[in-house]
Design a protein around this motif. Structure first.
Motif, PDB file in Angstrom:
ATOM      1  N   LYS A 119       0.851  -1.189   0.000  1.00  0.00           N
ATOM      2  CA  LYS A 119       0.000   0.000   0.000  1.00  0.00           C
ATOM      3  C   LYS A 119       0.892   1.246   0.000  1.00  0.00           C
ATOM      4  CE  LYS A 119      -3.745   2.274   2.544  1.00  0.00           C
ATOM      5  NZ  LYS A 119      -4.623   2.373   1.367  1.00  0.00           N
ATOM      6  N   GLN A 120       0.638   2.152  -0.898  1.00  0.00           N
ATOM      7  CA  GLN A 120       1.410   3.385  -1.017  1.00  0.00           C
ATOM      8  C   GLN A 120       0.667   4.487  -0.255  1.00  0.00           C
ATOM      9  OE1 GLN A 120       4.520   3.186  -2.896  1.00  0.00           O
ATOM     10  NE2 GLN A 120       3.910   1.058  -2.559  1.00  0.00           N
ATOM     11  N   LYS A 121       0.972   4.611   1.011  1.00  0.00           N
ATOM     12  CA  LYS A 121       0.270   5.524   1.910  1.00  0.00           C
ATOM     13  C   LYS A 121       0.840   6.930   1.803  1.00  0.00           C
ATOM     14  CE  LYS A 121      -0.952   6.122   6.788  1.00  0.00           C
ATOM     15  NZ  LYS A 121      -0.754   5.568   8.164  1.00  0.00           N
ATOM     16  N   VAL A 122      -0.026   7.935   1.693  1.00  0.00           N
ATOM     17  CA  VAL A 122       0.396   9.328   1.552  1.00  0.00           C
ATOM     18  C   VAL A 122       1.347   9.717   2.685  1.00  0.00           C
ATOM     19  CG1 VAL A 122      -0.375  11.737   1.536  1.00  0.00           C
ATOM     20  CG2 VAL A 122      -1.705   9.995   0.324  1.00  0.00           C
ATOM     21  N   GLY A 123       2.484  10.294   2.298  1.00  0.00           N
ATOM     22  CA  GLY A 123       3.481  10.734   3.273  1.00  0.00           C
ATOM     23  C   GLY A 123       4.585   9.730   3.516  1.00  0.00           C
ATOM     24  N   ASP A 124       4.373   8.481   3.123  1.00  0.00           N
ATOM     25  CA  ASP A 124       5.404   7.455   3.320  1.00  0.00           C
ATOM     26  C   ASP A 124       6.559   7.659   2.339  1.00  0.00           C
ATOM     27  OD1 ASP A 124       4.003   6.299   5.328  1.00  0.00           O
ATOM     28  OD2 ASP A 124       3.437   4.478   4.229  1.00  0.00           O
ATOM     29  N   THR A 125       7.758   7.309   2.776  1.00  0.00           N
ATOM     30  CA  THR A 125       8.924   7.283   1.902  1.00  0.00           C
ATOM     31  C   THR A 125       9.296   5.838   1.645  1.00  0.00           C
ATOM     32  OG1 THR A 125       9.733   9.416   2.683  1.00  0.00           O
ATOM     33  CG2 THR A 125      11.335   7.965   1.633  1.00  0.00           C
ATOM     34  N   LYS A 126       9.409   5.466   0.375  1.00  0.00           N
ATOM     35  CA  LYS A 126       9.651   4.080   0.006  1.00  0.00           C
ATOM     36  C   LYS A 126      10.746   3.998  -1.051  1.00  0.00           C
ATOM     37  CE  LYS A 126       4.983   2.365   1.002  1.00  0.00           C
ATOM     38  NZ  LYS A 126       5.376   1.229   1.873  1.00  0.00           N
TER      39      LYS A 126
END
Length: 551
Positions: A119-126
């Protein structure tokens, strides 16, 4: 005609024509699906913000083959699970992983679309890691038709370099290949044969000797950098250094040249600190003190790679020994050192969001050549130089290209764009204010990507003059405005013609030897005259033509 590439006339693969009024006619050029994927901010690009690359590449000169990985760190702006990464044929992505797990991807021409499992959650850095390999496009005539230049020096050693403006960095490495989103910092690791040296952007952090006899050079770029500014240079290099005492303190300057050219370069590269002194005066501090300034010899003419400016002007003054202005002033400096380094301010510090606005890079940098002359030889010499460059203007098509399809405008963005700026300077009519505008641009838009409108608006605001019709005239049409005039019954009548609607540029003239300013529009105006000689001269610093209507 000569076409400039970033600092020299550019050869165009895709052009467009003007309509009968000399304005953009966007219906006459057909662009492809691939042009849109390359040139627009697609939804698969827009949802993530680029933060960091680690580009790790192994170069095998004997096979003209490269392989490696690019680790891409990003921040999620909006939720999405489909990402666009660009890599041009015949290069190929072999695998993509996130947190050690392989991801599915599909290819659409020169774009790869990766499906993310997490899941690409807003604010996450990946991060994702892209594995790739292949024989990259070989440059046919670098840098105009770029890619990899696989050459040999006169001693038979490999002499290799990359160049890719316009064509795109994705011609040799996988990336988010659109100018709007610059990576904030970057590690470049390049593995090469053990008898060679590799030079890239930023500062050299380490050199590792590998068990197979090769060496890996690790370069760290601590400032934002555009994709085409990233480069690889490989050769039998030697290095010499100096420190330039600049506006922000000590700037490390490092020069990499083929070993047989060391003595020649130590003398010839004296233009580099001269350039830094002049351009810091006009534009403000060199924008990349943290990453140093480097000049690197390559087997092609040269390019403005950030903090790693490439040089191949054969240690000659001018442009390969020629003066592009035809005035003699162009032989007072090495064109490539001055022009390509000028791009550190206009291209690398201030960068266009869309290549249609490439004039922001090239017009200011072409104009910077005359500013270099002005700093050392005076204002009149500088004016002669920029006016002399008008002989290279073709007025073949507009300077601003088509947006969202990776389309450059006319090569006139070099000499014509420079003359537009020179004309604007005359209207500002205040040298201190003009310098303040140039320095202010680099401060206000420091390390940013910009649009033409942002630059235009800034000059308007800081000068107090609305130049919108001037920009429209010189950037979006092929017409040179004509100052048309006539003497009749003790009056001088005048107006603008061959121009955009309501064109209203002020101009300096001499009427019977007396200097005065006029404010012509497209409507006829008149002023009384006293002398029967009826002689008018338009100031040569304005890029216009004149027409005297004689009854």
């Amino acid at each position: 005609m000569k076409k400039y590439f970033s600092g020299v006339f550019i050869a165009f693969l895709v052009g467009f024509t003007a309509n009968a009024q000399g304005l953009l006619n966007k219906s006459e050029t057909v662009f492809t699906h691939q042009d849109t994927l390359r040139g627009s901010i697609t939804k698969e690009r827009a949802w993530w913000d680029l933060k960091y690359y680690h580009l790790d590449v192994k170069v095998k000169p004997s096979d003209k083959f490269i392989s490696g990985t690019n680790t891409v760190r990003y921040t999620v702006l909006t939720e999405n699970n489909r990402m666009q990464i660009d890599l041009q044929q015949p290069m190929n992505i072999t695998k993509v992983t996130q947190n050690g797990k392989e991801l599915k991807f599909e290819r659409d021409g020169n774009a790869f679309f990766i499906t993310l499992n997490e899941k690409q959650k807003v604010g996450d850095t990946k991060e994702i890691v892209i594995f790739y390999e292949g024989k990259p496009k070989e440059a046919v005539r670098a840098p105009w038709d770029g890619g990899f230049s696989w050459k040999k020096d006169k001693n038979g050693k490999d002499f290799i370099a990359t160049s890719c403006q316009g064509l795109g960095a994705s011609v040799w490495w996988p990336c988010k290949d659109h100018m709007y989103d610059e990576v904030e910092n970057m590690l470049i690791s390049v593995n090469v044969p053990g008898d060679l040296t590799e030079v890239s952007n930023g500062r050299l952090k380490s050199v590792k000797k590998e068990k197979d006899g090769t060496k890996t050079f690790n370069w760290y770029v601590s400032n934002p950098i555009n994709n085409y500014g990233v480069n690889i240079n490989i050769g039998d290099y030697v290095n010499f250094t100096e420190v330039f005492k600049g506006e922000k303190g000590n700037l490390d300057c490092s020069y990499y040249v083929l070993k047989d050219n060391l003595d020649l370069a130590k003398e010839h590269f004296k233009d580099a600190p001269k350039m830094l002194k002049a351009f810091e005066n006009w534009f403000g501090p060199y924008p990349f003190y943290e990453d140093s300034y480097k000049l690197v010899e390559v087997p092609y003419l040269g390019m403005e790679h950030q903090s790693s400016v490439t040089y191949g002007n054969q240690y000659k003054q001018g442009y390969l020994g020629k003066d592009l202005s035809g005035t003699g002033w162009g032989l007072k400096f090495d064109f490539i050192i001055i022009h390509e380094s000028g791009h550190e301010w206009f291209a690398n510090n201030i960068t266009y969001k869309d290549i249609a606005d490439m004039w922001i890079h090239e017009s200011f940098t072409n104009y910077s050549e005359s500013l270099f002359i002005e700093y050392y030889y005076g204002k009149e010499a500088a004016a002669e130089y920029v006016i002399g460059c008008r002989n290279n203007i073709e007025n073949d098509k507009p300077i601003i290209g088509h947006y969202d399809v990776n389309n450059e405008g006319s090569g006139d963005m070099y000499p014509k764009g420079a003359n537009m700026l020179h004309t604007i300077r005359q209207i500002v009519n205040d040298d201190a204010k003009w310098k303040s505008i140039l320095r202010g641009l680099n401060k206000t838009f420091y390390h940013q990507t910009v649009t033409s409108k942002q630059i235009e608006d800034y000059i308007n605001e800081q000068s107090g003059v609305n130049f919108n019709r001037v920009y429209a005239q010189y950037l979006t049409t092929t017409k040179v405005p004509v100052f048309e005039y006539m003497f009749k019954n003790g009056t001088l009548g005048y107006h603008w013609t061959n121009c955009v609607s309501k064109f209203d540029m002020p101009i300096k003239v001499k009427i019977n030897g007396i200097e005065t300013w006029l404010k012509p529009t497209t409507d006829w105006q008149s002023v009384k005259t006293e002398n029967e000689d009826r002689k008018l001269e338009v100031d040569k610093n304005f890029y216009v033509t004149t027409s005297n209507i004689v009854e």
